[in-house]
Design a protein around this motif. Structure first.
Motif, short mmCIF file in Angstrom:
data_model
loop_
_atom_site.label_atom_id
_atom_site.label_comp_id
_atom_site.label_asym_id
_atom_site.label_seq_id
_atom_site.Cartn_x
_atom_site.Cartn_y
_atom_site.Cartn_z
N LYS A 1 99.88 44.82 25.84
CA LYS A 1 100.36 44.19 24.61
C LYS A 1 101.50 43.21 24.87
O LYS A 1 101.65 42.23 24.16
N GLU A 2 102.29 43.44 25.93
CA GLU A 2 103.40 42.52 26.26
C GLU A 2 102.88 41.13 26.63
O GLU A 2 103.63 40.14 26.58
N ALA A 3 101.62 41.06 27.04
CA ALA A 3 101.07 39.78 27.51
C ALA A 3 100.57 38.90 26.36
O ALA A 3 100.21 37.76 26.58
N LEU A 4 100.57 39.43 25.15
CA LEU A 4 99.90 38.72 24.04
C LEU A 4 100.90 38.05 23.11
O LEU A 4 101.83 38.67 22.61
N GLU B 1 93.18 31.50 23.32
CA GLU B 1 93.26 30.88 24.65
C GLU B 1 93.47 32.01 25.64
O GLU B 1 94.47 32.74 25.54
N ARG C 1 92.36 47.04 23.76
CA ARG C 1 91.10 47.77 24.02
C ARG C 1 90.22 47.08 25.07
O ARG C 1 89.33 47.71 25.64
N ILE C 2 90.44 45.77 25.33
CA ILE C 2 89.69 45.16 26.45
C ILE C 2 90.60 45.02 27.69
O ILE C 2 90.28 44.28 28.61
N GLY C 3 91.73 45.70 27.67
CA GLY C 3 92.53 45.78 28.89
C GLY C 3 93.71 44.84 29.00
O GLY C 3 94.36 44.76 30.04
N VAL C 4 94.03 44.11 27.93
CA VAL C 4 95.19 43.21 27.96
C VAL C 4 96.43 44.01 27.56
O VAL C 4 96.45 44.62 26.49
N HIS D 1 104.61 39.05 19.17
CA HIS D 1 104.64 39.30 20.61
C HIS D 1 104.70 40.81 20.83
O HIS D 1 105.46 41.50 20.16
N ALA D 2 103.88 41.27 21.76
CA ALA D 2 103.87 42.71 22.10
C ALA D 2 103.61 43.58 20.87
O ALA D 2 104.13 44.68 20.75
N THR E 1 96.57 42.75 18.19
CA THR E 1 97.09 43.29 19.46
C THR E 1 96.29 44.51 19.90
O THR E 1 95.90 44.62 21.07
N MET F 1 100.06 35.67 28.67
CA MET F 1 98.72 35.29 28.22
C MET F 1 98.05 36.53 27.64
O MET F 1 98.43 37.62 28.05
N PRO F 2 97.08 36.48 26.78
CA PRO F 2 96.51 35.32 26.08
C PRO F 2 97.40 34.82 24.93
O PRO F 2 98.38 35.49 24.57
N TRP G 1 96.65 27.31 33.90
CA TRP G 1 97.57 28.12 33.09
C TRP G 1 98.89 28.27 33.85
O TRP G 1 98.91 28.84 34.94
N LEU H 1 86.24 41.54 20.95
CA LEU H 1 87.37 40.79 20.37
C LEU H 1 87.01 40.29 18.97
O LEU H 1 87.80 40.44 18.02
N HIS I 1 104.77 29.56 28.52
CA HIS I 1 103.36 29.47 28.91
C HIS I 1 102.88 28.04 28.71
O HIS I 1 103.16 27.43 27.67
N PHE J 1 93.07 43.49 21.54
CA PHE J 1 93.19 43.00 22.92
C PHE J 1 93.48 44.15 23.89
O PHE J 1 92.99 44.15 25.02
#
Lengths: 61, 61, 61, 61, 61, 61
Positions: F35-38, A7, F30-33, C52-53, F25, F1-2, A50, A20, B39, F28
């Motif tokens: 790691k804290e956001a995941l 998501e 590597r596409i700019g997310v 997480h993270a 992680t 997120m995500p 969201w 991904l 979330h 993600f």
């Protein structure tokens, strides 16, 4: 099996989704899952759908 | 954490989604979850994609 | 309809789950959803099943 | 593909789950999905983790 | 209760979704679930959002 | 997120889940997310709760 559901905010390109899928698949093969066994489903979520920290992401972004 | 996923018929306004996010967040804070940890993902489902009692919601509505 | 799925760390009491169900239901009734129409499913996730993270929650907690 | 996720109260027997998997699979084959393509995941939910009409199912049952 | 979530490639007709809802509902009634108790949610997933065997379904189809 | 939800057969070790969380992680980031956001949620599914090709995985395995 397994099934992975992602998501995330809408706006990612097909190229990023490809990355991904490749990266997640590689990760599963390293713990012994054959890549043919893995399904990954990506759900693009608009920011106004969201909520985080009590607010819509469309308000805070 | 936590993650809340809401599946509901499409058609709600952004204002109503804002109310949902605020109310659900308040509920979690009352059991001790910090609001930053929560979330909420809303999935708008068309009525022709929702079955109830053996029929599509688009037929019965 | 609607359906709400809550993913959270295991360990919450039945009393806390009751409060969640009451609070989330109240929130939906305020936007016009009759309480009979709402289903809420709670999934208790062990911390060693929550990342997480980049780390499992069981490592960082 | 497709993936079907079933959320239901715990307590169903393996025999009943077998019937569900057979019946759901038959349904998909009738719209042209090969049975090998279908994955069905059943999640057994305790009644104290299921809210309906503002109450836990464990209270009302 | 129960709740059934179907993730499948977009492109199915409303007629096919009707058949899915009828067939899945019949299956649940045969194990004793009243049809009024069953909700079925269909999520149409674009092929460029579905990964299988390390590739997007839109690349391999 | 995500948010990433992984449905897989039960039986994986905590060490393997750690590898999954690290690998997903990394993908993600590597596409700019960041790691804290995941958030990654792993659901262990017993084989008698997983249907494939019209049969329970516990029958065919």
């Amino acid at each position: 099996m397994p099934v992975v559901i992602v998501e995330m905010w809408e706006g990612r390109t097909v190229e990023q989704k490809k990355q991904l899928v490749e990266g997640i698949t590689d990760t599963f093969t390293r713990i012994g899952v054959p890549k043919e066994a893995l399904h990954i489903i990506i759900q693009d979520i608009p920011k106004h759908n969201w909520g985080h920290a009590g607010r819509l992401a469309s308000e805070t972004d």
